[in-house]
Design an enzyme around this catalytic site. Structure first.
Site, PDB file in Angstrom:
ATOM      1  N   SER A  80      -6.235   6.256   8.977  1.00 46.87           N
ATOM      2  CA  SER A  80      -4.939   5.648   9.282  1.00 46.87           C
ATOM      3  C   SER A  80      -3.828   6.547   8.787  1.00 46.87           C
ATOM      4  O   SER A  80      -3.914   7.111   7.696  1.00 46.87           O
ATOM      5  CB  SER A  80      -4.842   4.267   8.606  1.00 46.87           C
ATOM      6  OG  SER A  80      -3.583   3.681   8.823  1.00 46.87           O
ATOM      7  N   LYS A  97      -3.330  -5.447  10.745  1.00 44.36           N
ATOM      8  CA  LYS A  97      -3.309  -5.299   9.288  1.00 44.36           C
ATOM      9  C   LYS A  97      -1.931  -5.586   8.717  1.00 44.36           C
ATOM     10  O   LYS A  97      -0.919  -5.156   9.269  1.00 44.36           O
ATOM     11  CB  LYS A  97      -3.728  -3.865   8.926  1.00 44.36           C
ATOM     12  CG  LYS A  97      -3.562  -3.477   7.459  1.00 44.36           C
ATOM     13  CD  LYS A  97      -3.872  -2.011   7.253  1.00 44.36           C
ATOM     14  CE  LYS A  97      -3.562  -1.573   5.828  1.00 44.36           C
ATOM     15  NZ  LYS A  97      -2.113  -1.567   5.547  1.00 44.36           N
ATOM     16  N   ASN A 123      -7.612   8.271 -23.024  1.00 44.80           N
ATOM     17  CA  ASN A 123      -6.681   9.110 -23.785  1.00 44.80           C
ATOM     18  C   ASN A 123      -6.911  10.605 -23.618  1.00 44.80           C
ATOM     19  O   ASN A 123      -5.997  11.405 -23.840  1.00 44.80           O
ATOM     20  CB  ASN A 123      -6.776   8.766 -25.278  1.00 44.80           C
ATOM     21  CG  ASN A 123      -6.154   7.424 -25.589  1.00 44.80           C
ATOM     22  OD1 ASN A 123      -5.360   6.910 -24.805  1.00 44.80           O
ATOM     23  ND2 ASN A 123      -6.512   6.850 -26.718  1.00 44.80           N
ATOM     24  N   LYS A 174       4.181  -3.044  12.219  1.00 38.80           N
ATOM     25  CA  LYS A 174       5.439  -2.394  11.850  1.00 38.80           C
ATOM     26  C   LYS A 174       6.605  -3.160  12.478  1.00 38.80           C
ATOM     27  O   LYS A 174       6.440  -3.767  13.521  1.00 38.80           O
ATOM     28  CB  LYS A 174       5.445  -0.935  12.328  1.00 38.80           C
ATOM     29  CG  LYS A 174       4.248  -0.100  11.880  1.00 38.80           C
ATOM     30  CD  LYS A 174       4.272   0.182  10.399  1.00 38.80           C
ATOM     31  CE  LYS A 174       3.101   1.096  10.004  1.00 38.80           C
ATOM     32  NZ  LYS A 174       3.101   1.423   8.572  1.00 38.80           N
ATOM     33  N   HIS A 180      -6.929  -1.273   0.549  1.00 39.90           N
ATOM     34  CA  HIS A 180      -5.929  -0.215   0.701  1.00 39.90           C
ATOM     35  C   HIS A 180      -5.828   0.543  -0.615  1.00 39.90           C
ATOM     36  O   HIS A 180      -6.008  -0.023  -1.689  1.00 39.90           O
ATOM     37  CB  HIS A 180      -4.564  -0.789   1.090  1.00 39.90           C
ATOM     38  CG  HIS A 180      -3.639   0.262   1.621  1.00 39.90           C
ATOM     39  ND1 HIS A 180      -2.925   1.110   0.800  1.00 39.90           N
ATOM     40  CD2 HIS A 180      -3.326   0.627   2.885  1.00 39.90           C
ATOM     41  CE1 HIS A 180      -2.220   1.944   1.540  1.00 39.90           C
ATOM     42  NE2 HIS A 180      -2.448   1.679   2.805  1.00 39.90           N
ATOM     43  N   ARG A 181      -5.527   1.850  -0.505  1.00 39.16           N
ATOM     44  CA  ARG A 181      -5.528   2.707  -1.696  1.00 39.16           C
ATOM     45  C   ARG A 181      -4.119   3.089  -2.140  1.00 39.16           C
ATOM     46  O   ARG A 181      -3.911   4.175  -2.682  1.00 39.16           O
ATOM     47  CB  ARG A 181      -6.365   3.957  -1.437  1.00 39.16           C
ATOM     48  CG  ARG A 181      -5.902   4.799  -0.257  1.00 39.16           C
ATOM     49  CD  ARG A 181      -6.743   6.066  -0.110  1.00 39.16           C
ATOM     50  NE  ARG A 181      -6.242   6.922   0.960  1.00 39.16           N
ATOM     51  CZ  ARG A 181      -6.589   8.193   1.122  1.00 39.16           C
ATOM     52  NH1 ARG A 181      -7.441   8.754   0.277  1.00 39.16           N
ATOM     53  NH2 ARG A 181      -6.099   8.912   2.119  1.00 39.16           N
ATOM     54  N   LYS A 204       7.081  -2.385   8.521  1.00 35.79           N
ATOM     55  CA  LYS A 204       6.239  -2.907   7.454  1.00 35.79           C
ATOM     56  C   LYS A 204       6.914  -4.026   6.678  1.00 35.79           C
ATOM     57  O   LYS A 204       6.239  -4.875   6.101  1.00 35.79           O
ATOM     58  CB  LYS A 204       5.818  -1.782   6.508  1.00 35.79           C
ATOM     59  CG  LYS A 204       6.969  -1.060   5.825  1.00 35.79           C
ATOM     60  CD  LYS A 204       6.473  -0.062   4.787  1.00 35.79           C
ATOM     61  CE  LYS A 204       5.709   1.077   5.409  1.00 35.79           C
ATOM     62  NZ  LYS A 204       5.244   2.053   4.377  1.00 35.79           N
ATOM     63  N   HIS A 262      -9.259   2.924   3.041  1.00 31.08           N
ATOM     64  CA  HIS A 262      -8.531   4.016   3.681  1.00 31.08           C
ATOM     65  C   HIS A 262      -8.981   5.352   3.082  1.00 31.08           C
ATOM     66  O   HIS A 262      -9.121   5.484   1.866  1.00 31.08           O
ATOM     67  CB  HIS A 262      -7.029   3.829   3.486  1.00 31.08           C
ATOM     68  CG  HIS A 262      -6.481   2.667   4.242  1.00 31.08           C
ATOM     69  ND1 HIS A 262      -5.552   2.802   5.247  1.00 31.08           N
ATOM     70  CD2 HIS A 262      -6.744   1.335   4.169  1.00 31.08           C
ATOM     71  CE1 HIS A 262      -5.256   1.612   5.752  1.00 31.08           C
ATOM     72  NE2 HIS A 262      -5.983   0.705   5.100  1.00 31.08           N
TER      73      HIS A 262
END
Length: 475
Positions: free
Chosen positions: A379, A201, A123, A175, A294-295, A177, A327
């Site tokens: 990446s 990936k 908070n 890709k 992955h972020r 994606k 990443h």
């Protein structure tokens, strides 16, 4: 309540709004080895003294509330309260300060990043007395870090599993994606791995959509893995994204990946949540799976300089929660990342002991006491001309991931993979021979291209591609 009890409870109690400075600003406090230390960049509202603002941060992220309450007398606030023990102005900024806060270890549940963040970044970030607040860094004491699982395996174990040493690992995000069928997806995986990449990936967006259900994708990818391994003699991997709407479904997908013989799965740790991530990390350790992280969503939290959480904190949290890759940005590609800042949190991910270094944004010395390291993944918008810089910046213990920089090759996916493999091996060889990748990088790539038509074609396609924008987050 008896009169005697009423009299005893009323001793020393004074109702009213608190002046936080009286209790939570303690400039004479000497921090303990077991304290969790936090550095907050705070911008107080006009008229709010920095000491009051820093004390408010310490209070609202630990034991405090806005008014005095009866139950304060039923515990030892001195034992449990957070303390703002130092405040320093931010150079070049008006009314902006770094507030240092120490938290006693007993405030936090063992092994729970969820609980840690609920307290420290809860908070308080909506507190009206502050115009903005950003958590810049945390010092995690060994007494606390030892309660976490950490990476399921770590860098050295991954090297041994893959039997690959002495160079960065190479990857590729498939890709487009979204939209491919499972069979066409598996075909792209096979072509990239056959061409020389170590990993392919799932994009972070790929879970289980109508155009490609997760089970179908896993099956066709497993076929691609085994076929490419048989043809190349190398161990290959594909980051099968196990992220799902529930923890139960996530673990079901990880179990299926293991049953297929896949070496690695993937999780979107911020959108999926730390509780889910730690659960998956435990499963991966117990069952021999590597865990790629992955972020997705990180820039919502960390990109603004004055408010949010710096990625170095999210990186430390991931190392504790569990992940073998994460990443980190590229410095040279299309995504945000200044060199010194990026290398600062890359070291926090990989190294065992990291000294305080404000020039790289590291506010505290961090001792991980032998917790395994995490491989940084570069990446986003990178191609063969970036290979010398990436090799020089990230070194061998990294994953360099080329999505469009593989699949965009004019001759197809496999030649794109060949170009990247030739480029990285040329850079590693040149570095090992004593050449300077920073100054001779382009010449090294041109020399290698004479012997690789695939690399020569890639060099021609991407010779004009640059992403030259100033980073938003700087020191």
């Amino acid at each position: 309540m008896s009169p005697q009890t009423e009299t005893k409870a009323g001793v020393g109690f004074k109702a009213g709004v608190k002046d936080y400075r009286l209790t939570y600003f303690t400039p004479d406090y000497e921090t303990k080895d077991t304290d969790i230390l936090a550095a907050f960049r705070m911008t107080p509202q006009p008229g709010v003294p920095p000491e009051e603002a820093g004390a408010a941060v310490a209070a609202e992220s630990s034991t405090g509330t806005w008014t005095t309450v009866w139950t304060d007398g039923l515990t030892s606030l001195d034992r449990y309260k957070g303390r703002c023990y130092n405040i320093e102005p931010v150079a070049g900024e008006d009314n902006q300060f770094i507030a240092y806060v120490a938290y006693p270890l007993d405030l936090f549940e063992e092994g729970s990043v969820t609980n840690l963040f609920t307290s420290i970044v809860g908070n308080v970030f909506g507190f009206k007395a502050l115009r903005a607040l950003r958590l810049e860094d945390l010092r995690i004491p060994p007494a606390y870090s030892k309660t976490f699982i950490g990476p399921p395996h770590g860098i050295q174990v991954e090297r041994d599993k893959l039997n690959k040493y002495g160079r960065p690992l190479l990857g590729c995000t498939i890709k487009p994606k979204l939209g491919l069928s499972a069979k066409n997806y598996g075909r792209a995986v096979y072509e990239c791995l056959r061409g020389g990449l170590d990993f392919t990936k799932d994009d972070e967006n790929v879970n289980s959509q109508p155009f490609m259900r997760w089970r179908d994708r896993f099956l066709f990818v497993a076929e691609a893995l085994f076929k490419s391994q048989a043809e190349t003699g190398e161990i290959k991997g594909h980051y099968l994204n196990a992220t799902a709407g529930t923890c139960e479904e996530m673990l079901k997908r990880a179990v299926f990946a293991r049953e297929l013989g896949a070496p690695i799965v993937m999780h979107d740790y911020l959108t999926g949540g730390f509780t889910a991530n730690t659960s998956l990390a435990f499963y991966c350790r117990d069952n021999g799976l590597l865990l790629h992280i992955h972020r997705a969503m990180h820039a919502v939290i960390d990109r603004q300089k004055n408010h949010g959480i710096h990625f170095r904190v999210l990186a430390k949290a991931l190392r504790m929660s569990g992940g073998d890759h994460i990443h980190t940005g590229t410095v040279v590609g299309k995504l945000e990342g200044e060199r010194d800042l990026t290398l600062g949190f890359v070291d926090l991910l990989r190294d065992d002991f990291i000294e305080k270094d404000r020039s790289r944004g590291i506010y505290f010395t961090q001792d991980w006491v032998s917790m395994p390291g995490v491989l940084p993944v570069a990446s986003g918008g990178i191609h063969v001309w970036h290979m010398p810089a990436l090799t020089e910046i990230f070194g061998d213990d990294s994953v360099l991931q080329f999505g469009g920089g593989t699949l965009g090759h004019p001759w197809g996916n496999a030649p794109g993979a060949v170009a990247n493999r030739v480029a990285v091996e040329a850079c590693v060889q040149a570095r090992n021979e004593g050449r300077d990748l920073a100054t001779e990088g382009n010449d090294i790539i041109r020399e290698a291209a004479k012997w690789s038509p695939e690399l020569a074609a890639a060099c021609e396609v991407w010779k004009e591609i640059k992403f030259e924008y100033e980073a938003m987050d700087t020191l």
